[in-house]
Enzyme design. Structure first.
Site, PDB file in Angstrom:
ATOM      1  N   ARG A 138    -116.418  45.579  40.984  1.00 15.99           N
ATOM      2  CA  ARG A 138    -117.308  44.269  40.553  1.00 15.99           C
ATOM      3  C   ARG A 138    -116.874  43.728  39.169  1.00 15.99           C
ATOM      4  O   ARG A 138    -116.492  44.737  38.425  1.00 15.99           O
ATOM      5  CB  ARG A 138    -118.729  44.561  40.596  1.00 15.99           C
ATOM      6  CG  ARG A 138    -119.346  44.790  41.873  1.00 15.99           C
ATOM      7  CD  ARG A 138    -120.835  45.209  42.029  1.00 15.99           C
ATOM      8  NE  ARG A 138    -121.177  45.844  42.971  1.00 15.99           N
ATOM      9  CZ  ARG A 138    -122.403  46.102  43.393  1.00 15.99           C
ATOM     10  NH1 ARG A 138    -123.396  46.212  42.351  1.00 15.99           N
ATOM     11  NH2 ARG A 138    -122.732  46.707  44.490  1.00 15.99           N
ATOM     12  N   ARG A 188    -121.903  50.989  33.937  1.00 14.54           N
ATOM     13  CA  ARG A 188    -121.422  49.626  34.670  1.00 14.54           C
ATOM     14  C   ARG A 188    -119.993  49.576  34.562  1.00 14.54           C
ATOM     15  O   ARG A 188    -119.536  48.813  33.602  1.00 14.54           O
ATOM     16  CB  ARG A 188    -122.343  48.539  33.796  1.00 14.54           C
ATOM     17  CG  ARG A 188    -122.236  47.286  34.508  1.00 14.54           C
ATOM     18  CD  ARG A 188    -123.184  46.258  34.027  1.00 14.54           C
ATOM     19  NE  ARG A 188    -124.558  46.592  33.930  1.00 14.54           N
ATOM     20  CZ  ARG A 188    -125.439  46.411  34.848  1.00 14.54           C
ATOM     21  NH1 ARG A 188    -125.187  46.074  35.912  1.00 14.54           N
ATOM     22  NH2 ARG A 188    -126.703  46.926  34.492  1.00 14.54           N
ATOM     23  N   GLU A 221    -131.597  52.704  37.111  1.00 10.58           N
ATOM     24  CA  GLU A 221    -131.416  52.564  38.630  1.00 10.58           C
ATOM     25  C   GLU A 221    -130.165  53.178  38.981  1.00 10.58           C
ATOM     26  O   GLU A 221    -129.242  53.449  38.643  1.00 10.58           O
ATOM     27  CB  GLU A 221    -131.201  51.022  38.753  1.00 10.58           C
ATOM     28  CG  GLU A 221    -130.933  50.629  40.336  1.00 10.58           C
ATOM     29  CD  GLU A 221    -130.116  49.375  40.529  1.00 10.58           C
ATOM     30  OE1 GLU A 221    -129.552  49.254  41.566  1.00 10.58           O
ATOM     31  OE2 GLU A 221    -130.476  48.427  39.582  1.00 10.58           O
ATOM     32  N   SER A 241    -130.572  50.880  44.924  1.00 10.13           N
ATOM     33  CA  SER A 241    -131.505  49.517  45.374  1.00 10.13           C
ATOM     34  C   SER A 241    -131.620  49.345  46.789  1.00 10.13           C
ATOM     35  O   SER A 241    -130.484  49.389  47.624  1.00 10.13           O
ATOM     36  CB  SER A 241    -130.984  48.379  44.615  1.00 10.13           C
ATOM     37  OG  SER A 241    -131.712  47.186  44.856  1.00 10.13           O
ATOM     38  N   ARG A 272    -123.492  57.129  38.969  1.00  6.79           N
ATOM     39  CA  ARG A 272    -124.615  57.433  38.276  1.00  6.79           C
ATOM     40  C   ARG A 272    -125.495  58.680  38.551  1.00  6.79           C
ATOM     41  O   ARG A 272    -126.012  59.326  37.615  1.00  6.79           O
ATOM     42  CB  ARG A 272    -125.647  56.328  38.495  1.00  6.79           C
ATOM     43  CG  ARG A 272    -124.918  55.058  38.157  1.00  6.79           C
ATOM     44  CD  ARG A 272    -126.052  53.837  37.919  1.00  6.79           C
ATOM     45  NE  ARG A 272    -125.600  52.672  37.204  1.00  6.79           N
ATOM     46  CZ  ARG A 272    -126.072  51.385  37.297  1.00  6.79           C
ATOM     47  NH1 ARG A 272    -127.641  51.513  37.202  1.00  6.79           N
ATOM     48  NH2 ARG A 272    -125.729  50.312  36.699  1.00  6.79           N
TER      49      ARG A 272
END
Length: 409
Positions: free
Chosen positions: A240, A255, A327, A330, A369
């Site tokens: 991404r 990220r 987070e 999700s 993560r």
């Protein structure tokens, strides 16, 4: 700027008007053709009638062209309108309006000031941010020795748990997807800036998540409803560009442009989809329970949900080095939103009228993560990191990561 929903309604009204006119002109043309034939049989002059027919034909072509333009505009607009939130989703504008559902585990009380993973990893020699930047660009990293083994162990642990105990079928999909696949899941056209496109004469993008290839396995198909639900899990690297992040959460591994993830994907019937959402979310939470990492489940408000989602739970893991929950998964029910775009249907009894399936997806979990959470929650005062007991069989029995173990383990 005109509201997309209002513009959609305006275009739809114009489409219907033009469609009625086209159909009316065709009926008139057919009737006129019969009148001309009848007049010729009677030996009458048909010049005026034929001229009227030519004018009507030209008008029909003009209106048909206008109709095609309107339909193209409407279809493009429909692709950028988000899903409708489920009735149980709280109304809100941002993450501040999300609702905590429950917590599991108690954050550890440290006898020293806990460090963040961006300090722990380099000190142990298991994460190298500088070399990742040298090889690729900023926000890429290199995992070394025990760091690489820890990431691999997490992938294997997650896949083993989801296949052996949770009943998912493992899939190894392509790590590239075409534009039709990305349109089906809602990534295109709205989020094209977040994607990495393959250069040259290719209609291919690097996958932003395994949700894309998994969903599109059944694009354009009609499934046997008696066989549902289908539950799949897959490991993929994810790519991404994170367009628009501009400095937010970019330190360390939080990220990255490239990261590993184990995905959970479900195809089910509308009547079962919200039960499946609870099940899928609990399956993702079980990873954290087995690793003994504190977490909480958050129900996202309408303003913080993803584009394709009708209802989303975020699972947030406790990171002591940052003194906050972040987070790590999700989990979303998109209802029929993706199925409509990808044209995935099912026949409830294997026959009869087909209807759209409901699709669900969630991280089970984001590997990077999870690695962060282990480094921060299991860190020791001497800088070493204890390996969670559940992971040790996947780490060749290694119990503690130290600077001395990173090269071999």
């Amino acid at each position: 700027m005109l509201d997309p929903a209002l513009l959609r309604d305006t275009l739809e009204a114009e489409r219907k008007r033009l469609l009625l006119e086209v159909e009316g002109l065709k009926r008139e043309q057919n009737a006129a053709a019969e009148d001309v034939a009848r007049a010729k049989r009677q030996g009458l002059d048909t010049t005026a009638m034929q001229e009227a027919n030519r004018e009507r034909s030209q008008r029909s072509k003009q209106v048909s062209a206008e109709l095609e333009t309107i339909e193209q505009r409407r279809n493009r607009l429909l692709l950028i309108i988000p899903n409708v939130p489920h009735a149980t989703v709280p109304v809100g504008r941002s993450a501040d309006d999300n609702v905590e559902i429950h917590r599991h585990g108690t954050p550890r009380a440290f006898g020293f000031a806990p460090q963040a993973h961006w300090d722990i990893g380099p000190a142990l020699g298991i994460i190298d941010f500088e070399r990742g930047t040298k090889i690729a660009a900023a926000r890429f990293s290199v995992l070394l020795g025990a760091g690489a083994k820890l990431a691999r162990a997490l992938i294997n642990f997650m896949l083993s748990l989801h296949t052996r105990e949770h009943g998912y079928t493992e899939v190894e999909p392509p790590f590239l997807a075409n534009s039709a696949s990305l349109t089906g899941t809602g990534n295109l056209p709205k989020f094209e800036a977040d994607l990495f496109k393959i250069a040259g004469d290719w209609d291919l993008f690097l996958v932003p998540t395994a949700e894309v290839p998994l969903t599109n396995m059944y694009r354009g198909e009609i499934l046997d409803g008696r066989q549902l639900p289908f539950r799949y899990t897959a490991y993929t690297p994810c790519f991404r560009s994170e367009a628009g992040s501009y400095g937010a959460d970019v330190r360390g591994l939080i990220r990255q442009h490239q990261f590993d993830k184990v995905e959970l994907m479900v195809f089910t019937t509308p009547g079962d989809s919200f039960n499946e959402l609870e099940r899928l979310t609990s399956n993702a939470e079980e990873v954290l329970k087995r690793l003994e990492l504190p977490f909480r489940r958050m129900l996202l408000c309408s303003g913080d949900m993803g584009f394709a989602s009708a209802k989303t739970y975020d699972i947030e893991v406790w990171l002591p080095g940052q003194n906050t929950y972040r987070e790590i998964s999700s989990c979303s029910n998109t209802e029929a939103f993706q199925a409509r775009r990808a044209n995935i249907k099912f026949r409830p009894q294997g026959s009869g009228k087909a209807e759209f399936v409901h699709t669900l997806n969630g991280s089970g979990l984001a590997v990077g993560r999870t690695l962060i959470a282990i480094l921060e929650n299991y860190q020791q005062e001497d800088g070493s990191v204890v390996v969670p007991e559940a992971l040790r069989p996947f780490m060749d029995g290694l119990e503690v990561i130290t600077a001395r173990t990173q090269a071999g383990t």
